[in-house]
Design a protein around this motif. Structure first.
Motif, mmCIF file in Angstrom:
data_model
loop_
_atom_site.group_PDB
_atom_site.id
_atom_site.type_symbol
_atom_site.label_atom_id
_atom_site.label_comp_id
_atom_site.label_asym_id
_atom_site.label_seq_id
_atom_site.Cartn_x
_atom_site.Cartn_y
_atom_site.Cartn_z
ATOM 1 N N ARG A 74 0.840 -1.211 0.000
ATOM 2 C CA ARG A 74 0.000 0.000 0.000
ATOM 3 C C ARG A 74 0.869 1.254 0.000
ATOM 4 N N ARG A 75 1.924 1.254 0.829
ATOM 5 C CA ARG A 75 2.840 2.407 0.877
ATOM 6 C C ARG A 75 3.537 2.625 -0.462
ATOM 7 N N GLN A 76 3.819 1.557 -1.170
ATOM 8 C CA GLN A 76 4.473 1.654 -2.469
ATOM 9 C C GLN A 76 3.494 2.103 -3.559
ATOM 10 N N GLY A 77 2.203 2.090 -3.233
ATOM 11 C CA GLY A 77 1.204 2.520 -4.209
ATOM 12 C C GLY A 77 0.686 1.400 -5.081
ATOM 13 N N LEU A 78 0.988 0.153 -4.714
ATOM 14 C CA LEU A 78 0.511 -0.985 -5.500
ATOM 15 C C LEU A 78 -0.931 -1.352 -5.171
ATOM 16 N N LEU A 79 -1.320 -1.155 -3.921
ATOM 17 C CA LEU A 79 -2.647 -1.561 -3.460
ATOM 18 C C LEU A 79 -3.419 -0.381 -2.892
ATOM 19 N N GLU A 80 -4.727 -0.528 -2.932
ATOM 20 C CA GLU A 80 -5.644 0.390 -2.248
ATOM 21 C C GLU A 80 -6.526 -0.462 -1.353
ATOM 22 N N SER A 81 -7.033 0.155 -0.310
ATOM 23 C CA SER A 81 -7.913 -0.576 0.594
ATOM 24 C C SER A 81 -9.159 0.252 0.862
ATOM 25 N N ARG A 82 -10.205 -0.457 1.274
ATOM 26 C CA ARG A 82 -11.437 0.199 1.707
ATOM 27 C C ARG A 82 -12.018 -0.626 2.838
ATOM 28 N N ARG A 83 -12.682 0.062 3.744
ATOM 29 C CA ARG A 83 -13.304 -0.604 4.891
ATOM 30 C C ARG A 83 -14.808 -0.698 4.660
ATOM 31 N N GLU A 84 -15.338 -1.881 4.937
ATOM 32 C CA GLU A 84 -16.780 -2.092 4.885
ATOM 33 C C GLU A 84 -17.155 -2.879 6.144
ATOM 34 N N GLY A 85 -17.764 -2.184 7.077
ATOM 35 C CA GLY A 85 -18.060 -2.815 8.365
ATOM 36 C C GLY A 85 -16.765 -3.164 9.066
ATOM 37 N N THR A 86 -16.628 -4.439 9.424
ATOM 38 C CA THR A 86 -15.403 -4.869 10.091
ATOM 39 C C THR A 86 -14.365 -5.407 9.114
ATOM 40 N N ASN A 87 -14.702 -5.488 7.828
ATOM 41 C CA ASN A 87 -13.777 -6.021 6.817
ATOM 42 C C ASN A 87 -13.004 -4.913 6.119
ATOM 43 N N VAL A 88 -11.745 -5.215 5.825
ATOM 44 C CA VAL A 88 -10.930 -4.331 4.995
ATOM 45 C C VAL A 88 -10.673 -5.085 3.699
ATOM 46 N N TYR A 89 -11.028 -4.451 2.596
ATOM 47 C CA TYR A 89 -10.858 -5.037 1.269
ATOM 48 C C TYR A 89 -9.658 -4.406 0.581
ATOM 49 N N TYR A 90 -8.901 -5.240 -0.111
ATOM 50 C CA TYR A 90 -7.752 -4.755 -0.877
ATOM 51 C C TYR A 90 -7.981 -5.008 -2.357
ATOM 52 N N ARG A 91 -7.451 -4.080 -3.163
ATOM 53 C CA ARG A 91 -7.485 -4.214 -4.617
ATOM 54 C C ARG A 91 -6.210 -3.607 -5.182
ATOM 55 N N VAL A 92 -5.874 -4.008 -6.391
ATOM 56 C CA VAL A 92 -4.699 -3.458 -7.064
ATOM 57 C C VAL A 92 -5.053 -2.069 -7.564
ATOM 58 N N ARG A 93 -4.189 -1.106 -7.292
ATOM 59 C CA ARG A 93 -4.435 0.288 -7.651
ATOM 60 C C ARG A 93 -4.376 0.528 -9.151
ATOM 61 N N ASP A 94 -3.442 -0.115 -9.832
ATOM 62 C CA ASP A 94 -3.253 0.112 -11.265
ATOM 63 C C ASP A 94 -3.141 -1.240 -11.966
ATOM 64 N N PRO A 95 -4.054 -1.547 -12.871
ATOM 65 C CA PRO A 95 -4.040 -2.866 -13.527
ATOM 66 C C PRO A 95 -2.799 -3.123 -14.381
ATOM 67 N N ARG A 96 -2.004 -2.094 -14.635
ATOM 68 C CA ARG A 96 -0.768 -2.323 -15.396
ATOM 69 C C ARG A 96 0.207 -3.218 -14.643
ATOM 70 N N VAL A 97 0.014 -3.350 -13.333
ATOM 71 C CA VAL A 97 0.878 -4.239 -12.559
ATOM 72 C C VAL A 97 0.715 -5.681 -13.057
ATOM 73 N N PHE A 98 -0.464 -6.030 -13.562
ATOM 74 C CA PHE A 98 -0.674 -7.375 -14.094
ATOM 75 C C PHE A 98 0.101 -7.567 -15.391
ATOM 76 N N GLN A 99 0.256 -6.511 -16.172
ATOM 77 C CA GLN A 99 1.086 -6.579 -17.376
ATOM 78 C C GLN A 99 2.544 -6.819 -16.988
ATOM 79 N N LEU A 100 2.968 -6.161 -15.917
ATOM 80 C CA LEU A 100 4.330 -6.344 -15.426
ATOM 81 C C LEU A 100 4.553 -7.802 -15.011
ATOM 82 N N LEU A 101 3.607 -8.375 -14.295
ATOM 83 C CA LEU A 101 3.727 -9.773 -13.877
ATOM 84 C C LEU A 101 3.733 -10.707 -15.086
#
Length: 137
Positions: A74-101
């Motif tokens: 998250r600090r590197q800017g690869l992931l973003e998070s959001r809170r919903e109730g007691t859960n924290v959800y993570y997602r990739v911030r930029d889909p170009r990271v999948f191209q890199l992989l």
């Protein structure tokens, strides 16, 4: 902070101080990806966001380890998070990271194919004979 000073720093979540050269920022980026668990997180998030608990279960690591990996990404800017109730959800911030992989996968595959071809050539080569008079150990 003056706008000029803010613009002079480069990279995700830059700290105050002199600007970092781009090669240092790139090295930090790849260092963040330098752990198998972090690469696996990105692979798991390819199909969409997941909760911390889901990621932790898939990675088979404790909550402290999961938090450390997710925080670094998250600090590197690869992931973003959001809170919903007691859960924290993570997602990739930029889909170009999948191209890199995918590019990394192709590079590794190409290297392994070359190595396999070399091994095949070794199997096909005739055995070499020792020179007469060579010392045996």
């Amino acid at each position: 902070m003056p706008a000029a000073a803010r613009k002079s720093r480069v990279g995700p979540k830059s700290q105050a101080g002199p600007p970092q050269p781009i090669h240092k920022i790139k090295a930090d980026f790849f260092r963040t990806l330098g752990h198998p668990a972090r690469v696996r997180v990105l692979e798991l998030l390819k199909d969409g966001e997941l909760t911390v608990g889901e990621l932790q279960a898939e990675l088979e690591i404790d909550s402290s380890g999961a938090s450390q990996h997710l925080g670094a990404m998250r600090r590197q800017g690869l992931l973003e998070s959001r809170r919903e109730g007691t859960n924290v959800y993570y997602r990739v911030r930029d889909p170009r990271v999948f191209q890199l992989l995918e590019t990394a996968k192709q590079l590794i595959g190409s290297y392994l194919e070359e190595t396999q071809a070399l091994l095949g050539e070794l199997d096909d080569s005739p055995p070499t004979r020792r020179k007469t008079g060579a010392k045996r150990r």
